[in-house]
Design an enzyme around this catalytic site. Structure first.
Site, PDB file in Angstrom:
ATOM      1  N   LYS A  52       0.828  -1.207   0.000  1.00 49.30           N
ATOM      2  CA  LYS A  52       0.000   0.000   0.000  1.00 49.30           C
ATOM      3  C   LYS A  52       0.865   1.261   0.000  1.00 49.30           C
ATOM      4  O   LYS A  52       0.635   2.190  -0.782  1.00 49.30           O
ATOM      5  CB  LYS A  52      -0.924   0.005   1.222  1.00 49.30           C
ATOM      6  CG  LYS A  52      -1.991  -1.072   1.196  1.00 49.30           C
ATOM      7  CD  LYS A  52      -2.758  -1.080   2.506  1.00 49.30           C
ATOM      8  CE  LYS A  52      -3.778  -2.199   2.558  1.00 49.30           C
ATOM      9  NZ  LYS A  52      -4.511  -2.209   3.839  1.00 49.30           N
ATOM     10  N   ALA A  68      -0.639   0.630   6.221  1.00 55.96           N
ATOM     11  CA  ALA A  68      -0.926  -0.282   7.329  1.00 55.96           C
ATOM     12  C   ALA A  68      -1.926  -1.331   6.879  1.00 55.96           C
ATOM     13  O   ALA A  68      -2.710  -1.108   5.956  1.00 55.96           O
ATOM     14  CB  ALA A  68      -1.474   0.485   8.538  1.00 55.96           C
ATOM     15  N   ASP A  69      -1.878  -2.473   7.547  1.00 51.29           N
ATOM     16  CA  ASP A  69      -2.849  -3.526   7.277  1.00 51.29           C
ATOM     17  C   ASP A  69      -3.068  -4.323   8.558  1.00 51.29           C
ATOM     18  O   ASP A  69      -2.132  -4.516   9.346  1.00 51.29           O
ATOM     19  CB  ASP A  69      -2.377  -4.462   6.171  1.00 51.29           C
ATOM     20  CG  ASP A  69      -3.532  -5.280   5.619  1.00 51.29           C
ATOM     21  OD1 ASP A  69      -4.331  -4.723   4.850  1.00 51.29           O
ATOM     22  OD2 ASP A  69      -3.656  -6.460   5.986  1.00 51.29           O
ATOM     23  N   THR A  70      -4.294  -4.773   8.760  1.00 50.00           N
ATOM     24  CA  THR A  70      -4.655  -5.532   9.958  1.00 50.00           C
ATOM     25  C   THR A  70      -5.353  -6.818   9.552  1.00 50.00           C
ATOM     26  O   THR A  70      -6.218  -6.809   8.678  1.00 50.00           O
ATOM     27  CB  THR A  70      -5.596  -4.702  10.863  1.00 50.00           C
ATOM     28  OG1 THR A  70      -4.938  -3.486  11.230  1.00 50.00           O
ATOM     29  CG2 THR A  70      -5.980  -5.468  12.125  1.00 50.00           C
ATOM     30  N   GLY A 105       0.315  -4.581  10.649  1.00 48.98           N
ATOM     31  CA  GLY A 105       1.613  -4.275  10.063  1.00 48.98           C
ATOM     32  C   GLY A 105       1.641  -2.839   9.600  1.00 48.98           C
ATOM     33  O   GLY A 105       0.623  -2.301   9.160  1.00 48.98           O
TER      34      GLY A 105
END
Length: 191
Positions: A52, A68-70, A105
């Protein structure tokens, strides 16, 4: 701290950056997220965050870009955002009365450097009734959230215990992020 670019349209990430007084603008990443053959959930979230941030950084090379990623995991199964109400209910049944992990992350990119990190938080749910699940899913809140719940919203009543960073479960480990951003402050140009 100077302005950064948030490569996300997440209202929760926006709220957390505002809470921490981090100046930012939003440029939503249009990248098609791909999960390759990774060995761990932490690798997955850091890779997705980097995808991203990298996509947005291509057109903003003089800025610091944050991605960010969850994801939620239970019993080696990755629970992303549900594709429909039935899948949301299935995920909530799976998490009912159990402990699961939430991984967020983060990737921060500038011309000079790239930093990635993650936070892992354990969340334990109370046992949920079918009625509780039905009412919650009918509220539509879980439909855009990894694991089908929002810990900061109506889903908060399902949480019995949390071990780790609450804000990471919301979408950004904000305390660590602010510390990591300090090393980029000199890399950020004024908008």
């Amino acid at each position: 701290m100077r302005k950064i670019i948030l490569a996300s349209g997440s209202p929760r990430r926006k709220e957390l950056l505002e809470l921490a007084d981090v100046p930012f603008e939003i440029v939503v990443s249009e990248v098609e997220e791909t999960i390759g053959a990774y060995s761990s959930p932490s690798d997955i979230v850091m890779s997705l965050a980097l995808q991203k941030a990298s996509a947005v950084a291509e057109n903003h090379s003089n800025q610091v870009v944050l991605g960010a990623d969850t994801i939620v995991t239970y019993d080696s199964r990755i629970l992303g955002k549900p594709s429909n109400e039935a899948e949301a209910k299935e995920m909530l049944r799976l998490l009912s009365g159990k402990t699961h992990e939430v991984y967020t992350g983060v990737a921060i990119i500038s011309k000079e450097k790239t930093v990635t990190f993650y936070e892992r938080t354990e969340v334990t749910f109370w046992g949920l009734t079918e009625e509780e699940i039905d009412v919650y899913v009918a509220s539509k809140e879980p439909l855009d959230k990894a694991g089908s719940y929002g810990i900061q919203g109506k889903g908060s009543i399902f949480v019995q215990h949390i071990q780790g960073d609450y804000y990471s479960v919301v979408g950004l480990p904000i305390a660590r992020l602010v510390r990591e951003l300090k090393q980029f402050d000199s890399d950020v140009t004024h908008a």
